[in-house]
Scaffold this active site. Sequence first.
Site, PDB file in Angstrom:
ATOM      1  N   ASP A  54     -24.730  17.326 -10.005  1.00  0.00           N
ATOM      2  CA  ASP A  54     -25.987  16.951 -10.620  1.00  0.00           C
ATOM      3  C   ASP A  54     -27.130  15.525  -9.739  1.00  0.00           C
ATOM      4  O   ASP A  54     -26.487  14.151 -10.118  1.00  0.00           O
ATOM      5  CB  ASP A  54     -26.456  16.752 -11.770  1.00  0.00           C
ATOM      6  CG  ASP A  54     -28.311  16.679 -12.533  1.00  0.00           C
ATOM      7  OD1 ASP A  54     -29.219  17.620 -11.760  1.00  0.00           O
ATOM      8  OD2 ASP A  54     -28.432  15.395 -12.542  1.00  0.00           O
ATOM      9  N   TYR A  59     -32.055   8.294  -8.760  1.00  0.00           N
ATOM     10  CA  TYR A  59     -31.225   7.461  -8.722  1.00  0.00           C
ATOM     11  C   TYR A  59     -30.825   6.786  -7.831  1.00  0.00           C
ATOM     12  O   TYR A  59     -31.119   7.114  -6.180  1.00  0.00           O
ATOM     13  CB  TYR A  59     -30.031   8.656  -8.910  1.00  0.00           C
ATOM     14  CG  TYR A  59     -29.769   9.711 -10.433  1.00  0.00           C
ATOM     15  CD1 TYR A  59     -30.742   9.759 -11.372  1.00  0.00           C
ATOM     16  CD2 TYR A  59     -29.909  10.558 -10.034  1.00  0.00           C
ATOM     17  CE1 TYR A  59     -30.816   9.954 -12.289  1.00  0.00           C
ATOM     18  CE2 TYR A  59     -29.525  11.258 -11.261  1.00  0.00           C
ATOM     19  CZ  TYR A  59     -30.405  10.773 -12.611  1.00  0.00           C
ATOM     20  OH  TYR A  59     -30.071  11.711 -13.590  1.00  0.00           O
ATOM     21  N   LYS A  85     -34.217  17.098  -9.126  1.00  0.00           N
ATOM     22  CA  LYS A  85     -35.541  17.119  -9.811  1.00  0.00           C
ATOM     23  C   LYS A  85     -36.386  16.618  -9.256  1.00  0.00           C
ATOM     24  O   LYS A  85     -36.457  16.161  -8.728  1.00  0.00           O
ATOM     25  CB  LYS A  85     -35.152  15.238 -11.229  1.00  0.00           C
ATOM     26  CG  LYS A  85     -33.479  16.158 -11.516  1.00  0.00           C
ATOM     27  CD  LYS A  85     -33.234  14.895 -12.478  1.00  0.00           C
ATOM     28  CE  LYS A  85     -32.154  15.137 -13.533  1.00  0.00           C
ATOM     29  NZ  LYS A  85     -30.958  14.909 -12.493  1.00  0.00           N
ATOM     30  N   ALA A 242     -17.577   5.782 -25.998  1.00  0.00           N
ATOM     31  CA  ALA A 242     -16.455   6.107 -25.117  1.00  0.00           C
ATOM     32  C   ALA A 242     -15.641   4.620 -25.514  1.00  0.00           C
ATOM     33  O   ALA A 242     -14.441   5.232 -25.019  1.00  0.00           O
ATOM     34  CB  ALA A 242     -16.898   5.703 -23.851  1.00  0.00           C
TER      35      ALA A 242
END
Length: 338
Positions: A54, A59, A85, A242
């Site tokens: 993706d 980005y 996108k 995490a």
Amino acid sequence: MTPDSKVKFGRVDLEVTPFGFGTAPIGNIFREIDEETSDAMIQEAWNQGVRYFDTAPMYGHGLSELRAGHSLRWKNRDDFVLSSKVGRILKPARKADIDYAPWTNAGRFTMHFDYSYDGTMRSFEDSLQRLNLERMDICFIHDIDVFTRGSEQPEVFEQAMDGAWRALSDLRDQGVVKAIGVGVNEWEVCHAALERRDFDCFLLAGRYTLLEQAALDKFLPLCEERGAAVVVGGGFNSGILATGAKEGAKYNYAPAPAEIMDRVRRIEAVCADYNVPLPAAALQFVVAHPAIPTFMAGTRTVEQLQQNLDWFSHPIPVEFWADLKAKGLLREDAPVPV
């Protein structure tokens, strides 16, 4: 379920791996990743059987798409699924004139929101050029949420439900793209979009996790009813699932509040009882829901990627999930791995 297994993508004629490769980090978010590391992660993901990738124009101001396309261009195109996108147009500009925050040393483009019909078509075509690929399989309308657009969100949402929706619907009807959807940070926006339009899928960041299951109230049941697939990103709630509840832990990109720290400590105690790493539980929980075939994990190094893959495959006894529910740390109606 293993990272390289194949799962049907909702009602669409696509199969994805439950472990997806998210490319925001290779867009140089917060700090730079060099070309060699970017390519090495994608190649290692491929070697481990990951077949869903993706990306987005946002980005790295196009850098993520450029890098993803470079690393995937010699693969058999029918062997992987790719999503990107629409909603932003990138325009060439001098590097000195670009405000990159939060990206670092990114693409030489400025970003401009555009959810019109023509803008969506241009965004789609520009992405294919940057990717150097003949198609994307899934296309999301990006960032029509309150988190991104603030007080403008209601107007932006209406623009997207008109122009961007019509453009992507036409592309789907023409067979140019197989699945169309919305990618945002709020399940309520996804739910509103699905009530309005015939979307195939959604990318939901951070709103269905070990810490948050409100999407079970209305949104995920509607997805099951309509056959809409949900890709979950941000399964660690931007960090704390995490790292655990350690000093400085982040929750939704800010320091974790006291009540979240306390809840995570209680989850960690159950993890310790069953010898289950907290991140393993966080990753595996998400894809247990029947409407969620895959999640997106972004990494900065090959070692981080391998760690995520190991967590995804870590054995977790069914008693662990039952104990979380018995202690009120997980909703009773939340599907869990079996």
